[in-house]
Scaffold this motif. Structure first.
Motif, PDB file in Angstrom:
ATOM      1  N   ASP A 289      90.899   4.099 -18.839  1.00  0.00           N
ATOM      2  CA  ASP A 289      90.448   3.383 -20.028  1.00  0.00           C
ATOM      3  C   ASP A 289      90.756   1.906 -19.908  1.00  0.00           C
ATOM      4  O   ASP A 289      91.793   1.515 -19.366  1.00  0.00           O
ATOM      5  CB  ASP A 289      91.148   3.927 -21.274  1.00  0.00           C
ATOM      6  CG  ASP A 289      90.646   5.295 -21.676  1.00  0.00           C
ATOM      7  OD1 ASP A 289      89.721   5.370 -22.487  1.00  0.00           O
ATOM      8  OD2 ASP A 289      91.194   6.301 -21.164  1.00  0.00           O
ATOM      9  N   LEU A 290      89.867   1.094 -20.459  1.00  0.00           N
ATOM     10  CA  LEU A 290      90.104  -0.337 -20.573  1.00  0.00           C
ATOM     11  C   LEU A 290      90.248  -0.691 -22.052  1.00  0.00           C
ATOM     12  O   LEU A 290      89.383  -0.350 -22.863  1.00  0.00           O
ATOM     13  CB  LEU A 290      88.959  -1.135 -19.948  1.00  0.00           C
ATOM     14  CG  LEU A 290      89.074  -2.663 -20.071  1.00  0.00           C
ATOM     15  CD1 LEU A 290      90.252  -3.188 -19.246  1.00  0.00           C
ATOM     16  CD2 LEU A 290      87.773  -3.341 -19.648  1.00  0.00           C
ATOM     17  N   TYR A 291      91.361  -1.357 -22.397  1.00  0.00           N
ATOM     18  CA  TYR A 291      91.599  -1.834 -23.756  1.00  0.00           C
ATOM     19  C   TYR A 291      91.698  -3.362 -23.734  1.00  0.00           C
ATOM     20  O   TYR A 291      92.178  -3.947 -22.757  1.00  0.00           O
ATOM     21  CB  TYR A 291      92.901  -1.263 -24.316  1.00  0.00           C
ATOM     22  CG  TYR A 291      92.889   0.219 -24.583  1.00  0.00           C
ATOM     23  CD1 TYR A 291      92.547   0.726 -25.831  1.00  0.00           C
ATOM     24  CD2 TYR A 291      93.240   1.127 -23.579  1.00  0.00           C
ATOM     25  CE1 TYR A 291      92.552   2.099 -26.085  1.00  0.00           C
ATOM     26  CE2 TYR A 291      93.253   2.498 -23.819  1.00  0.00           C
ATOM     27  CZ  TYR A 291      92.906   2.975 -25.080  1.00  0.00           C
ATOM     28  OH  TYR A 291      92.914   4.327 -25.316  1.00  0.00           O
ATOM     29  N   ASN A 292      91.290  -3.995 -24.839  1.00  0.00           N
ATOM     30  CA  ASN A 292      91.362  -5.453 -24.910  1.00  0.00           C
ATOM     31  C   ASN A 292      92.743  -5.907 -25.402  1.00  0.00           C
ATOM     32  O   ASN A 292      93.623  -5.071 -25.649  1.00  0.00           O
ATOM     33  CB  ASN A 292      90.211  -6.006 -25.750  1.00  0.00           C
ATOM     34  CG  ASN A 292      90.308  -5.611 -27.217  1.00  0.00           C
ATOM     35  OD1 ASN A 292      91.353  -5.245 -27.735  1.00  0.00           O
ATOM     36  ND2 ASN A 292      89.184  -5.690 -27.917  1.00  0.00           N
ATOM     37  N   PRO A 293      92.975  -7.209 -25.570  1.00  0.00           N
ATOM     38  CA  PRO A 293      94.322  -7.685 -25.922  1.00  0.00           C
ATOM     39  C   PRO A 293      94.868  -7.189 -27.256  1.00  0.00           C
ATOM     40  O   PRO A 293      96.088  -7.271 -27.476  1.00  0.00           O
ATOM     41  CB  PRO A 293      94.156  -9.213 -25.932  1.00  0.00           C
ATOM     42  CG  PRO A 293      93.063  -9.467 -24.937  1.00  0.00           C
ATOM     43  CD  PRO A 293      92.110  -8.340 -25.130  1.00  0.00           C
ATOM     44  N   VAL A 294      94.013  -6.686 -28.162  1.00  0.00           N
ATOM     45  CA  VAL A 294      94.528  -6.137 -29.429  1.00  0.00           C
ATOM     46  C   VAL A 294      94.528  -4.621 -29.393  1.00  0.00           C
ATOM     47  O   VAL A 294      94.579  -3.968 -30.431  1.00  0.00           O
ATOM     48  CB  VAL A 294      93.714  -6.661 -30.629  1.00  0.00           C
ATOM     49  CG1 VAL A 294      93.814  -8.164 -30.728  1.00  0.00           C
ATOM     50  CG2 VAL A 294      92.258  -6.212 -30.567  1.00  0.00           C
ATOM     51  N   ARG A 295      94.491  -4.049 -28.195  1.00  0.00           N
ATOM     52  CA  ARG A 295      94.490  -2.603 -27.973  1.00  0.00           C
ATOM     53  C   ARG A 295      93.222  -1.949 -28.507  1.00  0.00           C
ATOM     54  O   ARG A 295      93.230  -0.802 -28.959  1.00  0.00           O
ATOM     55  CB  ARG A 295      95.721  -1.940 -28.573  1.00  0.00           C
ATOM     56  CG  ARG A 295      97.033  -2.527 -28.089  1.00  0.00           C
ATOM     57  CD  ARG A 295      98.226  -1.718 -28.573  1.00  0.00           C
ATOM     58  NE  ARG A 295      99.488  -2.365 -28.216  1.00  0.00           N
ATOM     59  CZ  ARG A 295     100.689  -1.860 -28.461  1.00  0.00           C
ATOM     60  NH1 ARG A 295     100.788  -0.681 -29.085  1.00  0.00           N
ATOM     61  NH2 ARG A 295     101.776  -2.488 -28.111  1.00  0.00           N
ATOM     62  N   GLY A 296      92.129  -2.709 -28.472  1.00  0.00           N
ATOM     63  CA  GLY A 296      90.831  -2.158 -28.841  1.00  0.00           C
ATOM     64  C   GLY A 296      90.154  -1.567 -27.627  1.00  0.00           C
ATOM     65  O   GLY A 296      90.078  -2.207 -26.565  1.00  0.00           O
TER      66      GLY A 296
END
Length: 442
Positions: A289-296
């Motif tokens: 999984d890839l999450y963005n800097p706000v854990r989205g």
């Protein structure tokens, strides 16, 4: 891969379907023998626990909005999620900054799970109207592990709801459509809230319609050992390069990659031979999984496993840009800010059924393309500070040093040739070698 996310957004188009593997088989616990399930359970239990943030504050979710406790941007909280029912937390928001709330659920490891069992989060205004909704499930791996869902109150000229200052609420609940429940007890949760100030100047309000969507060759080279972390707060920093670790059935490893404005991120996950002589096939063995800097959540990919070398890459994503937030497709909108992006790898507990509970070699090939650009110019400070910037001086220095090496010319030629005619976005590749601070995992 999971095909595991559903999203509803006020004032936006529906979310695009998650990329799926044609060969993925939905393997549930009903088809497993009792002995096989026991082996998988024991393997997962020994794979290690989730590492919560050391400074996480313990709070209780409320059964109603009237009793909800506040969540402050920039702080991390630890709570519990009951097997049924919704819990609420309070958000006091102004009328200028966007807020992003994330809930990471940590179910007990080592038990089978429904394909769509998971967590649902939403942000609501004081009148109960939905600002944003997201769900996350354990997917076809059939093995419970930490997953995160996010929801936002976004200040945007393209929205009409949820734009005023006032009291908002974050709701968190289990997703259990069949009512069977993959586990009867409560789940531990980690909660974060991040605030984003507005841009200093009003710019474009439409997302780019085109970007370099061709997949380059996975980054070449000899893998360097880098042990993965056991949680978002303990994620191991990595840059462009080839990184190697061992992962056990039921285990989840966390890495973070600094991605600046204007850069594109590519990642490939490889599973090596088990070396145990086992036989069989796990259709959804590894989930990346890839999450963005706000854990989205941004995107995920699954890797099937038969005991031999297997690899899959994340779908090509657009370069990080502020205007991505105006995209109708959620995975494009998730690439809206610079900062640390998280690669989270989970090996299904079912792998132990055929290949034992020993470690499986895991290799991550990370490539960054495009030149770093200036950000939007925020009219204020994010909370926590610098969450949407790449500030580590050693990261930039390492990139500059590697661009001057003799091997870089070969990398450039390979990258440009692998992307397609007329494309040169990978011409400025540098190898970001970060000095990983290995942290002790409790």
């Amino acid at each position: 891969m999971r095909g595991r996310r559903g999203t509803a957004r006020a004032g936006r188009g529906g979310r695009a379907g998650v990329v799926t593997l044609a060969s993925v088989m939905l393997l549930g616990p009903a088809g497993a023998l009792p002995g096989q399930v026991a082996v998988a359970d024991e393997a997962a239990e020994g794979a290690g626990a989730y590492a919560f943030a050391e400074d996480a504050r313990r709070i209780d979710g409320a059964a109603s909005t009237a009793e909800s406790v506040p969540l402050e941007p920039g702080r991390t909280y630890r709570s519990t999620l009951p097997a049924s029912g919704t819990v609420y937390y309070r958000l006091e928001l102004d009328g200028t900054t966007s807020a992003y709330a994330s809930a990471t659920v940590v179910p007990p490891a080592g038990r089978t799970a429904s394909v769509i069992d998971g967590v649902k989060v939403s942000v609501q205004d004081g009148e109960g109207r939905s600002c944003d909704v997201d769900t996350a499930s354990f997917g076809t791996a059939g093995s419970r592990h930490p997953v995160a869902a996010w929801a936002m109150r976004e200040i945007s000229p393209r929205r009409s709801l949820c734009q005023e200052a006032g009291t908002y609420y974050l709701s968190v609940e289990r997703v259990d459509p069949d009512g069977a429940g993959s586990s009867p007890g409560p789940w531990e949760t980690e909660l974060t809230v991040v605030s984003e100030p507005p841009a200093e100047k009003a710019g474009a309000t439409s997302a780019p319609k085109e970007w370099n969507s061709a997949s380059p060759q996975p980054f070449p080279g000899k893998p360097e050992r880098r042990s993965g972390g056991a949680g978002f707060a303990r994620a191991t920093p990595v840059g462009q390069g080839v990184w190697r670790d061992d992962i056990r059935p039921g285990q989840t490893l966390f890495y973070k990659v600094p991605v600046d404005w204007g850069r594109q991120l590519y990642a490939t996950a490889e599973l090596g031979g088990s070396g145990t002589g086992g036989s069989g096939y796990t259709a959804a063995a590894l989930d990346l999984d890839l999450y963005n800097p706000v854990r989205g959540h941004v995107v995920d990919v699954g890797v099937g496993y038969d005991g031999g070398q297997k690899a899959q890459s994340l779908v090509p994503l657009p370069q990080v840009a502020y205007v991505n937030r105006y995209a109708a497709v959620r995975q494009v909108g998730a690439m809206r800010f610079a900062g640390s992006y998280y690669l989270v790898a989970h090996l299904s507990a079912a792998v132990a059924d055929d290949f034992g509970d020993g470690p499986v070699p895991l290799t991550l090939r990370v490539r960054l393309s495009g030149a770093a650009q200036d950000g939007p110019g925020y009219a204020g400070e994010s909370v926590p500070p610098d969450v949407f910037t790449v500030t580590e001086e050693e990261d930039r220095e390492a990139a500059a040093e590697d661009e001057d090496t003799g091997d870089d010319a070969a990398f450039r030629a390979l990258a440009v040739g692998g992307i397609g005619t007329g494309t040169a976005l990978l011409a400025g590749l540098g190898v970001w070698t970060l000095v990983a601070r290995r942290r002790a995992v409790p």
